[in-house]
Each structure stands twice: as structure tokens, then as C-alpha cells.
Design a protein around this motif. Sequence first.
Motif, mmCIF file in Angstrom:
data_model
loop_
_atom_site.group_PDB
_atom_site.id
_atom_site.type_symbol
_atom_site.label_atom_id
_atom_site.label_comp_id
_atom_site.label_asym_id
_atom_site.label_seq_id
_atom_site.Cartn_x
_atom_site.Cartn_y
_atom_site.Cartn_z
ATOM 1 N N GLN A 68 0.818 -1.215 0.000
ATOM 2 C CA GLN A 68 0.000 0.000 0.000
ATOM 3 C C GLN A 68 0.851 1.264 0.000
ATOM 4 N N MET A 69 2.070 1.138 0.446
ATOM 5 C CA MET A 69 3.035 2.236 0.436
ATOM 6 C C MET A 69 4.207 1.824 -0.447
ATOM 7 N N PRO A 70 4.920 2.790 -1.036
ATOM 8 C CA PRO A 70 6.095 2.436 -1.835
ATOM 9 C C PRO A 70 7.091 1.613 -1.019
ATOM 10 N N LYS A 71 7.703 0.631 -1.665
ATOM 11 C CA LYS A 71 8.655 -0.228 -0.960
ATOM 12 C C LYS A 71 9.835 0.598 -0.464
ATOM 13 N N GLY A 72 10.127 0.478 0.826
ATOM 14 C CA GLY A 72 11.236 1.223 1.411
ATOM 15 C C GLY A 72 10.947 1.591 2.849
ATOM 16 N N ILE A 73 11.827 2.400 3.421
ATOM 17 C CA ILE A 73 11.698 2.845 4.809
ATOM 18 C C ILE A 73 11.024 4.206 4.831
ATOM 19 N N HIS A 74 10.074 4.375 5.748
ATOM 20 C CA HIS A 74 9.283 5.598 5.817
ATOM 21 C C HIS A 74 9.315 6.172 7.236
ATOM 22 N N ALA A 75 9.207 7.499 7.314
ATOM 23 C CA ALA A 75 9.249 8.198 8.602
ATOM 24 C C ALA A 75 7.845 8.616 9.017
ATOM 25 N N TYR A 76 7.555 8.399 10.304
ATOM 26 C CA TYR A 76 6.291 8.811 10.904
ATOM 27 C C TYR A 76 6.591 9.614 12.166
ATOM 28 N N SER A 77 5.636 10.453 12.547
ATOM 29 C CA SER A 77 5.778 11.247 13.760
ATOM 30 C C SER A 77 4.529 11.086 14.614
#
Length: 590
Positions: free
Chosen positions: A117-126
Motif C-alpha cells: 500500500q506504500m512504496p517499498k522502502g523505509i518511511h518516517a512517521y511522527s
Amino acid sequence: MITKKTILKASSLSLLAFSILIQVSAQELRPFTAVNSPYNEHHAVLAPFGGLFFSVGYHPENAGGQTDPGDIWMSEPSGTSNWSKPQRVKELSTSGNDIVVGFTDPVSILVYHDGQQMPKGIHAYSRLNNSWTYLRPLSIENFNNESNLFSGRLSADKQTLIMSIQTKDGFGNEDIFVSFKTAENSWTAPLNLGPTINSYAQEQTPYLSEDQRTLYFSSNANAGGRGKNIFYSHRVDNSWQNWTQPKELLTANSIGSESGYANIFTDENLAIFTTTSNSEGMGDFVLIAFEKQSWEDNEEAQQLARTITASASTELENEGQNLKVPETEIMTSDSTTQSQVKNKMQISDRIQDDKKNNAAITSTTPLVLTVEDKSSERDASTLVQKQEEKVTKVPLKEVQILDAKTSEPLSYRLTLSDDSAFIKEVENQEEMRQAFNAWDWKHIMVLAKGYMPLGFNIEEWQQIEEGKLKMETAVSGASLVLKNIQFDRGTSEFADTKTLQELDRLVLFMKENQDIKIRLEGHTDNIGDPALNKELSIRRASKIRTYLALKGIDYERIRTTGWGGTRPLADNSSEEGREINRRVELYIER
């Protein structure tokens, strides 16, 4: 329904069998029963505020149901030895494989998504208020994972990513790679750790020791058909290519297929890892005393380091001789010849520098990326070195701390901070001067119960007029600008360690004044869409409230609001003015 095949925690018989297994193997293995379920627990990360974040695969409550390989779940400490029932974190979860990589600060998290559902990779959240908000993808140069699997962790100093991915030019299936932070949200292309670590099989779940010299990981290359075992290896130079031959841990490889070994409970010196009955089974978390492998005590590592150092020295000598220029040629007046000589000398210097950079790590050679000890008891030799490096300091002036209205002396405390996240509390100015002479402190904050806190850099402290600091009482309506709190441009993400220091000092103020309630007001400059600016200012104020709540401040004591760019303090026509206007203000509400 998919369930664990061997370790059935609901059964007293299985627990008895587990106890017998512990006695037979003479190992202190403890199932983490508070968070384990009949499904697949793996890849646990401890948050700075104490919560445990981990992945659970094939749980019916996952976003993708029982075929979902991993959603993010979390549990919080409850009492002295208990943990709360795990809850799924829906904002961090997709219908695909989701893995927590680490925390960049107490309210910012990195999560890997596999592309469902999200692009493959590492993502930042806050974290804002009580939920997680998406920020952006992490920019890793040439990142490409051809596998559906991923594992990886952020180093203790937040500057190194160690990860397991599969690439076209790898050694087999998943290999272990390293990436280094170059700027905010920017990381180098993943570097394969080489054939000593990686094999034709699967190398996964890497974990780096705090000093980044020892790597723990799982592999099925030599597990004898039992799935994966946990191995360790020592890094012997700064190239990240030379390692000691991996060896199995003595204590953790005893149940089935093991992975995810990490010393996340450092205060208790406990490691957590996942064990399954076989490579296709469901995983349980198990706790065990951390089996620390010391680089300094490993003879193979020391011998390999000596060999690499000797080899590098020989190459330096040989290449230096090959590039040596006769003195008669150096002394010639011909401009062309002089230019050629200069170029040769520069090449020689560059080659020698390159060789030195790849020299082996020895007991006296610092690592490229190390974690500097910021504990309250500084190493004496480090202090001496710091003192030798510093220029002669001007003694800190004596300042009277007074009530602004009555000029009566106040009882107060001081906090000192340096350029890192370290804060030291002192009781009086004599202690402050002693600490100042022993370390490179940059900031002073004055705290007095019932009064507004005041902060200064060293230069500002020295310029306090007449050596008298007058503090205002913390009455309703009193305010101050939290001037050291900075956010990344256009986001509500904290920009640096100075911001966290300022927030920690605010925590001290709130804890010392339990009857005080505050209002946080966020402000921006007037550049951009006014509606978006107002939303951003609210998010920034809410981010601070979330941080304070995680540090133990009652959520109800903090109100937030945002004004966008509607209440400037300075002219927005200059960058200096806009910087002043991008601020957070604190107001007292009794």
C-alpha cells in the motif's frame, strides 16, 4: 487458522516441557509470555519512552487478515514486571510486510513497508497527540530490495542503518548491507558487507553492538537443516568489508530456528530473539541474558587486524618508493617539471591517505562511526583530551538569582548541556564552574520553583547586566518563547538534539511545578498557504505536547493552539525576521 506448531503457550504441559528444556540446556530462557500470541512475533524494537514495538504476522486483526505477513503492534510496561496486552498500531500498518527499523527521537519512528500500500522502502512517521502521522519516505541512494522479506535496525547513534535485503549483485538470497546518514533524511547507497558475512543462503535480522564493532545476525547457511541460527562476527577495519569468521552464539541456538537477536533491554542486560519450531513455524519472543562478544578479547579479530595493518603499511612503503621523486628534479627551475613533481606528490599523499583510511581497527584506532559516551561519569582520559583541545576559558561570572519584583535572592537549580543530548544538573554556581572547567558546556538554564525558566548560552550568561538575573513568577498569563526548539522546514519533525534538550528542560520545569498548566502556541512565518501554515503550527505545538506526555507530564496539563503566520514578532520581509516568527510560545494557565 495458522498457529504455532510446537510452542503452545496456553498449555501448562508445554510450559513444563519448556522448563525442562531450560534445565537440560542450562540456559536461562524466558518466553515473553506477556506479548506472545498464537501468531508470528518478530523484530522487536524498544521505544525511547519504554514501549515495545514489533511485527506480528498472520494475525486475523492485521490489515491484510491472516495472509498479512506483518503489522506493527506495541505493548507498554505495566507495573514493575508486567506488560500491557499488545495493540495493533493501525497508522503504521499496511496489508503487506511492515517492520519497525528504529526511533530517530522519542516521537519519530522509521518503518519499512514492502510496497503493498506504500512504496517499498523505509518511511518516517511522527507521533502527534495519541496517533502516528506519516511524514515522508527515507531517501536511501539506489535502494532496491528484490525480496518480500526485510529486516534492519538503526544504530544507537542514529547514524548507521544495518539491513538485510536482496539485490541482483548479491551473494545469494538476502544479504546484509550497511548505509550511513549523510544529511537530514539522506543516506548512502547500501554497501554489501562482503562474503565473510554473506553467503548463498539467507543472512537476516542484523543487529550492531553499540560501538558498531560486533554484528549479530541470523543465517541458515550452516544451521544443519534446522532453519536459522544466530551468529556473531567482529569488524576489523573501517571498510566494513573485513570481518572475523562468523561463529554461533552459545546460549540462544537451542530450540529451533532463531532470529532477531538484539540487546534492546540494556538496563537489565537482556537480549530478545524470536524462536520457531522450524523455518516455517510461527515465532515467539524469548528473553535471555545478553551474550556480549568483546572485540578486544577476540584473538582472531586482533590477529586479522594486525595482518591488515601490516599489509597496509607495506603497500604504503612500496607505493611511496614508486612515486619518490629525485631531489634534482624537485629543484629544477622548469615550470612544467615543477608542475609534474607537484602532481606526483599530491597523488602520493592521496594514496597514503586512502590506505590509512582502510587501515585495521586496533585498540587505539577509533572507528569511523562510534557512539560517544555521554553518561554522567565521563571517562577521565577523554576529559583530559577535551581540556587539551580547548583554548583557555574565561571564568564564568558570578550571577545573583533574584525575584524580579522584590529583588530577594531565590533558591534555584542549574542545568548544563553540550552540543549532544547530554544534560547535567548542578545545585549552585560553584559546581557549575567546576563542571564548566571539565567539559565543553554550551548552555545554562536556571530553574526556580514557581518562576519562569530562563536559558542562556555562555556568551549571554557572561553579559547578564550587573551580574543580576531577575526571574518572573510563573503566574497566569506569563509567557516565554521556546527559542531553542527547531523543526525541519515545512514539517513538525524535531530538527536536532538541541530541541530535545530544550524539551527535557521544560519537563524539569513542569515536574518541579506540579500545579501549573501551560498553553503551547505554534507560529510560522507568512510564506505559503495561510491555511497550511496554521495547520503546521498546530501540529508543531501538538508534537511538543506529545513529547512532554511521553516524559511523564499529565496530558491534561497542556493545551495547544496554532496561529500560523497571523501573529508575527518581526518583519517577514527578511530571513532573519521570518526565523524569529517561526516559534513556539509557552503561556502559563493556572
